[in-house]
Design an enzyme around this catalytic site. Structure first.
Site, mmCIF file in Angstrom:
data_model
loop_
_atom_site.group_PDB
_atom_site.id
_atom_site.type_symbol
_atom_site.label_atom_id
_atom_site.label_comp_id
_atom_site.label_asym_id
_atom_site.label_seq_id
_atom_site.Cartn_x
_atom_site.Cartn_y
_atom_site.Cartn_z
ATOM 1 N N SER A 1 -25.718 -40.880 32.666
ATOM 2 C CA SER A 1 -24.913 -39.736 32.233
ATOM 3 C C SER A 1 -23.579 -40.170 31.628
ATOM 4 C CB SER A 1 -24.638 -38.807 33.415
ATOM 5 O OG SER A 1 -25.821 -38.478 34.078
HETATM 6 N N1 SAH Z 1 -27.682 -40.622 38.043
HETATM 7 C C1 SAH Z 1 -28.257 -41.363 36.941
HETATM 8 C C2 SAH Z 1 -28.742 -40.438 35.849
HETATM 9 C C3 SAH Z 1 -30.198 -40.681 35.664
HETATM 10 S S1 SAH Z 1 -31.052 -39.545 34.658
HETATM 11 C C4 SAH Z 1 -27.317 -42.434 36.417
HETATM 12 O O1 SAH Z 1 -26.138 -42.442 36.776
HETATM 13 O O2 SAH Z 1 -27.777 -43.301 35.674
HETATM 14 C C5 SAH Z 1 -31.964 -38.646 35.880
HETATM 15 C C6 SAH Z 1 -32.965 -39.426 36.683
HETATM 16 O O3 SAH Z 1 -33.658 -38.509 37.507
HETATM 17 C C7 SAH Z 1 -34.037 -40.171 35.894
HETATM 18 O O4 SAH Z 1 -33.996 -41.523 36.196
HETATM 19 C C8 SAH Z 1 -35.352 -39.532 36.349
HETATM 20 O O5 SAH Z 1 -36.425 -40.456 36.432
HETATM 21 C C9 SAH Z 1 -34.967 -39.006 37.715
HETATM 22 N N2 SAH Z 1 -35.782 -37.924 38.262
HETATM 23 C C10 SAH Z 1 -36.291 -36.841 37.631
HETATM 24 N N3 SAH Z 1 -36.967 -36.059 38.503
HETATM 25 C C11 SAH Z 1 -36.855 -36.654 39.732
HETATM 26 C C12 SAH Z 1 -37.333 -36.339 41.048
HETATM 27 N N4 SAH Z 1 -38.044 -35.251 41.303
HETATM 28 N N5 SAH Z 1 -37.035 -37.181 42.053
HETATM 29 C C13 SAH Z 1 -36.304 -38.302 41.844
HETATM 30 N N6 SAH Z 1 -35.843 -38.666 40.614
HETATM 31 C C14 SAH Z 1 -36.110 -37.841 39.581
#
Ligand code: SAH
Length: 230
Positions: free
Chosen positions: A72
């Protein structure tokens, strides 16, 4: 947008770049929480992305990571962390570990962070980054975060970093009294960033913090793989 840095700044693991990021992207906007500002100043965002993306790590933007996901934008991480109103003794749950960056940011402001990622590769890379950088109060699990992490509940704060169609009741149930949940809710293109507070009297107060764009939350209480609401 280019900027010149001295050898010293680079040896200092890009501290000058982070100072610039914090000033122009956080303080000049509406981030006032000192703990949030301090944490974003300290976490080495460039170490949470691939080498070819590192030069952009302190720009005002989300970046691609593995498994077609994103790290993000720094401002959004700060906004969400500020909305959680973390205290030093808080136990935090994060859904969507991704690169591990936001978990690292939260871990500097709270007692412990439990973070769930559905992609095994991302979870392993994030764990490696935590280990290499000395983060010891973060635990990573592979799984469907929309169901929460029952064994570790209740949590003082829960952050969901992917956008879902609804607020998963499982997460609300795992909030401690006085706890805060921050989650993007909407369709796949755009979501409202919501904060749900569970009061000491077990009442829920919901607020909208603005429009955001996150990758989809995929799982039992999120979207299915085909992009439909489950
Ligand atoms: N917090 C992260 C942002 C990652 S983007 C950072 O700082 O880099 C969001 C993430 O959520 C992705 O990696 C995706 O694979 C994950 N995601 C989506 N649905 C999910 C679920 N049900 N459980 C766990 N992770 C999930």
């Amino acid at each position: 947008m280019t900027k010149d840095y001295s050898e010293k700044d680079l040896l200092n693991d890009r501290h000058a770049e982070r100072e610039w990021m914090v000033r122009t992207q956080l303080i000049d906007r509406d981030i006032t929480d000192e703990a949030v500002i301090h944490s974003l100043l300290k976490v080495l965002r460039h170490r949470f992305v691939n080498e070819d993306k590192q030069e952009f790590a302190y720009y005002d933007t989300a970046l691609e990571i593995e498994a077609e996901q994103t790290i993000s934008q720094p401002y959004i991480v700060a906004l969400m962390a500020q909305a959680l109103g973390l205290k030093a003794n808080d136990k935090v749950l994060e859904i969507g570990t991704g690169s591990g960056y936001s978990a690292a940011v939260l871990s500097r402001m709270a007692l412990s962070v439990y973070t769930i990622e559905r992609h095994d590769l991302l979870a392993r890379l994030a764990e490696e980054r935590f280990r290499n950088q000395g983060y010891k109060n973060i635990e990573v699990r592979v799984g469907d975060g929309t169901l929460g992490w029952l064994e570790k509940a209740p949590f003082n704060a829960i952050l969901v970093t992917a956008g879902g169609p609804v607020i998963p009741d499982s997460l609300v149930n795992q909030l401690a009294l006085g706890g805060r949940l921050v989650i993007p809710v909407g369709d796949k293109g755009e979501q409202h960033l919501l904060r749900v507070k569970k009061t000491l009297e077990n009442e829920l107060i919901e607020e909208t913090l603005g429009l955001v764009r996150f990758v989809p939350l995929i799982g039992t209480k999120g979207w299915n793989e085909m992009g439909k609401s489950c």
